[in-house]
Design a protein around this motif. Structure first.
Motif, PDB file in Angstrom:
ATOM      1  N   LEU A   1      -2.394  -4.173  -5.902  1.00 35.42           N
ATOM      2  CA  LEU A   1      -0.983  -4.491  -6.129  1.00 35.42           C
ATOM      3  C   LEU A   1      -0.646  -5.706  -5.278  1.00 35.42           C
ATOM      4  N   TYR A   2      -0.322  -6.836  -5.931  1.00 34.22           N
ATOM      5  CA  TYR A   2      -0.070  -8.071  -5.185  1.00 34.22           C
ATOM      6  C   TYR A   2       1.397  -8.459  -5.143  1.00 34.22           C
ATOM      7  N   HIS A   3       2.179  -7.973  -6.105  1.00 42.04           N
ATOM      8  CA  HIS A   3       3.605  -8.306  -6.141  1.00 42.04           C
ATOM      9  C   HIS A   3       4.436  -7.087  -6.510  1.00 42.04           C
ATOM     10  N   ARG A   4       5.604  -6.984  -5.888  1.00 45.34           N
ATOM     11  CA  ARG A   4       6.644  -6.079  -6.360  1.00 45.34           C
ATOM     12  C   ARG A   4       7.908  -6.906  -6.509  1.00 45.34           C
ATOM     13  N   THR A   5       8.630  -6.676  -7.595  1.00 45.48           N
ATOM     14  CA  THR A   5       9.851  -7.425  -7.839  1.00 45.48           C
ATOM     15  C   THR A   5      10.982  -6.457  -8.128  1.00 45.48           C
TER      16      THR A   5
ATOM     17  N   ALA B   1      -2.863   2.315  -4.889  1.00 47.26           N
ATOM     18  CA  ALA B   1      -3.858   2.095  -3.830  1.00 47.26           C
ATOM     19  C   ALA B   1      -4.932   3.174  -3.896  1.00 47.26           C
TER      20      ALA B   1
ATOM     21  N   LEU C   1       0.834  -1.210   0.000  1.00 47.05           N
ATOM     22  CA  LEU C   1       0.000   0.000   0.000  1.00 47.05           C
ATOM     23  C   LEU C   1       0.867   1.258   0.000  1.00 47.05           C
TER      24      LEU C   1
ATOM     25  N   SER D   1       3.148   2.492  -5.264  1.00 42.82           N
ATOM     26  CA  SER D   1       2.209   1.654  -4.490  1.00 42.82           C
ATOM     27  C   SER D   1       1.103   2.515  -3.896  1.00 42.82           C
ATOM     28  N   ARG D   2       1.487   3.658  -3.307  1.00 44.88           N
ATOM     29  CA  ARG D   2       0.490   4.580  -2.737  1.00 44.88           C
ATOM     30  C   ARG D   2      -0.471   5.060  -3.812  1.00 44.88           C
TER      31      ARG D   2
ATOM     32  N   ASP E   1      14.422   1.990  -2.397  1.00 42.72           N
ATOM     33  CA  ASP E   1      13.435   2.070  -3.473  1.00 42.72           C
ATOM     34  C   ASP E   1      12.192   2.860  -3.049  1.00 42.72           C
ATOM     35  N   THR E   2      12.360   4.193  -3.006  1.00 45.52           N
ATOM     36  CA  THR E   2      11.210   5.026  -2.633  1.00 45.52           C
ATOM     37  C   THR E   2      10.210   5.132  -3.784  1.00 45.52           C
TER      38      THR E   2
ATOM     39  N   ALA F   1      -6.106   6.287   6.155  1.00 45.69           N
ATOM     40  CA  ALA F   1      -4.735   5.801   6.345  1.00 45.69           C
ATOM     41  C   ALA F   1      -3.844   6.920   6.872  1.00 45.69           C
TER      42      ALA F   1
ATOM     43  N   THR G   1       8.328  -8.572  -3.058  1.00 41.39           N
ATOM     44  CA  THR G   1       7.465  -8.104  -1.980  1.00 41.39           C
ATOM     45  C   THR G   1       6.072  -8.665  -2.187  1.00 41.39           C
TER      46      THR G   1
ATOM     47  N   ARG H   1      14.638  -9.470  -5.499  1.00 42.41           N
ATOM     48  CA  ARG H   1      13.907  -9.131  -4.294  1.00 42.41           C
ATOM     49  C   ARG H   1      12.438  -9.161  -4.639  1.00 42.41           C
TER      50      ARG H   1
ATOM     51  N   LEU I   1      -0.356   8.687   7.938  1.00 41.41           N
ATOM     52  CA  LEU I   1       0.993   8.594   7.397  1.00 41.41           C
ATOM     53  C   LEU I   1       1.790   9.746   8.001  1.00 41.41           C
TER      54      LEU I   1
ATOM     55  N   ALA J   1       7.471   2.605  -3.414  1.00 46.92           N
ATOM     56  CA  ALA J   1       6.512   3.001  -2.372  1.00 46.92           C
ATOM     57  C   ALA J   1       5.573   4.085  -2.908  1.00 46.92           C
TER      58      ALA J   1
END
Lengths: 413, 413
Positions: free
Chosen positions: B36-40, B30, A14, B26-27, B19-20, B208, A41, A39, B210, B23
């Motif tokens: 989003l189910y995977h990050r590689t 969302a 998220l 991803s935000r 790896d910003t 959420a 996630t 890597r 933050l 993130a």
């Protein structure tokens, strides 16, 4: 040895937290000479976590999971790992005792849901958690090593250093050593062309170019039997690159341009004052980011209005009227004015159009003049930066710092 | 819609950068209601990148790659994506023209290796890069969308907001509407407690929290049939939160504290001048980050030395000698001095010990005084921040801005 890292947690997917743990472990593995090729996630989802663990085990001899060891129902990492490895979860008495002591010390009652944290895959080794409750786990399985670490960085980092690193050091030969060369005044592509042959021939050390606003980084990474040997490889390549780029290489590793400028000024016992218009204090702000800047930075002024340029810096009104506030003449006059007023060795004056508004045909957004006055130096540099207000301002500051750096390095010793 | 993110870059796997970008994306996903189910993460290795892209395409309808679009030989993302999709790379004239203009404006020669950046997979859409050279790409392929973004955050973030987000908003059935409430002067846990019941009961909109240095964000996200309907849900929840937090909510979405202050001053046709010691220009720099700040910001001074405090601001030497440079009296005198000198409605004076050195038992690192002088206002706030030099300086600037904001909102209408 090949390694993979699996970060577990819906909060990561998220984007609610940045995965600094993965970066930390990546650095540690590199330092140990362990190759990290993937890597991954995934969220707190047992099916996708199971798939990720199976994929990792099919590609790597070392699999490290981060997170999902806590007491709540969505903490499933140990359960899933045990399932994939076909192992039972068994109670680890020392871990339970440590947890009970932890809660006693806090003067809190240990709640039921904490017990699950004391269970680890049969045959595994519990990794004590000195900064929280959830122990980590290390399990050897079919020539592979699976390590499960807790998510909180203040628990993960000491656990890795105290218990995992020793495990990995045994049976590792060779280290990786890395150094970053920082370059100013050139674009990434220009740098790449100047060292094209070195980039093409790179093997050990490898050379990775990386661009950020106003600077280019070259990351040299060498692998060798010892740190000393790796460092020697790096130093050799660094020398060849410096031959090509000369003074454009302003620093190494984390060194910033402002740190270099402050260091050079301090070494010469010289002082600096700055007068800013379009950068509005960013140059002073960046210089004073350096601890001890007060030894060389005497003062700064942000003369945003024309009146303030006249009142604070003695810029002649007729100069502003004749050439305009954004002109070489005003930049020079601002630099000379602040230098004289502050009685410093060096003075910098900046005036320009950062945008988005205020541009004209002959004076477009991105036009900036930087004046530099110093012992036997009086120069003005005309710049024209593309991009947003932010970018124009950042790149102007970088350019002003670099202008002074080059003067300090090349002249008036 | 399901999405996956593939971060490309050996520097990530070496842990040399965090790896910003992942993130951030991803935000954003969302907020759009995209799962989003995977990050590689893979290195600059064509074979492993190809495998990662194929895996992602087999699991998701949206695949976003980060990085590897640059001019150097290890930038391979577009090449690999084109290969996996079975598309040729073709020259995109507008991208080439934009790049040539970029270099013209910089007054730099565009080197040969830049041309490859203007090639995109046939049938794809080039995404203009307003802050660098490498364009992004969006390619539709078999009911899937593949998006390639550049690695530098200052290029990736605007490119996503300007070109990718609109692409994704269309074709989502039902809309997701999101609003961020920005809060100053309170910690995350304090905010969470004040709205604990709302957090516990959240369904639609979700809430959420933050935290970032000096401010707390609450992201409200509602899902509904129409934007209007979603916005109505958000507005209802926003009202309830504002009831609790009152003026602590300083802004919405991307609005910054300095933008709010500049807007409030402009609305009152009032002006501001600032005098900084320990923040060394950061406050002026942050205020002038706002386009049009010149309408309200008249001047600033960075009086780093005691002499400059006396000369530029008329702080009486005996006040410095009696109370010390870091004192309420000096902060007040600096604020009054700059206000009088500049003839502005408001004056701010800041003096403190940012560290790491310079602290004593009675004046420790982190001690800061902020003086505010204005129409019928004369106050000094004593602050004591924990943390690094950077944190102390950043939080001081935030606090000074908030101090003025609250004065502008509550008094002297």
């Amino acid at each position: 040895m090949r390694a993979e890292i699996i970060s577990v947690g819906t909060e990561l997917l998220l984007g609610q937290i940045v995965d600094t743990n993965a970066a930390f472990l990546s650095r540690e593995l590199a330092a140990l000479g362990i190759d990290l090729y993937h890597r991954t996630t995934v969220g707190d989802n047992p099916e996708r976590l199971r798939q990720a663990v199976e994929d990792a085990l099919s590609r790597a001899e070392l699999v490290i999971t981060i997170g999902g060891l806590g007491p709540t129902t969505d903490d499933l990492t140990k359960e899933v790992v045990a399932q994939v490895l076909g192992l039972e979860l068994v109670l680890d008495q020392p871990s339970l005792a440590r947890m009970e002591a932890y809660f006693r010390q806090l003067g809190r009652k240990m709640t039921e849901n904490n017990y699950k944290q004391a269970f680890i895959p049969a045959g595994g080794q519990a990794l004590p958690n000195l900064h929280g409750t959830a122990p980590g786990v290390a399990v050897r399985w079919k020539e592979r090593l699976v390590v499960c670490l807790p998510g909180p960085s203040h628990e993960l980092e000491p656990m890795f250093r105290d218990y995992v690193r020793p495990l990995l050091q045994t049976g590792q030969n060779g280290v990786i050593f890395s150094r970053v060369l920082k370059i100013s005044g050139r674009g990434e592509s220009a740098v790449a062309e100047e060292i094209a042959d070195l980039l093409a021939a790179q093997t050990n050390p490898t050379i990775a170019p990386l661009a950020s606003p106003g600077e280019v980084k070259l990351r040299l990474t060498a692998r060798a039997a010892s740190t000393a040997a790796a460092e020697e490889l790096i130093t050799g390549m660094e020398a060849r690159i410096r031959e090509r780029l000369g003074l454009a290489v302003f620093g190494v590793d984390d060194e910033t341009l402002e740190e270099v400028v402050v260091r050079l000024l301090a070494g010469r016992r010289e002082t600096l004052a700055v007068a800013e218009s379009c950068t509005g204090g960013l140059l002073a702000g960046q210089l004073t980011e350096v601890p001890g800047a007060s030894a060389v930075f005497e003062r700064g002024v942000v003369t945003y209005s024309n009146r303030s340029k006249v009142e604070l810096l003695g810029v002649p009104e007729e100069v502003i009227n004749t050439y305009g506030a954004v002109s070489a003449e005003v930049a020079r006059s601002m630099a000379a004015g602040i230098r004289e007023q502050a009685g410093t060795d060096w003075g910098i004056g900046i005036t320009g159009i950062a945008g988005p508004g205020g541009g004209t045909a002959e004076k477009p957004v991105g036009l900036v003049y930087v004046g530099l006055e110093g012992p036997a130096v009086s120069l003005v540099k005309k710049l024209n930066f593309p991009g947003s207000r932010q970018i124009v301002r950042r790149r102007t500051v970088q350019t002003a710092l670099d202008l002074l750096r080059l003067e300090l390095l090349t002249k008036h010793r």
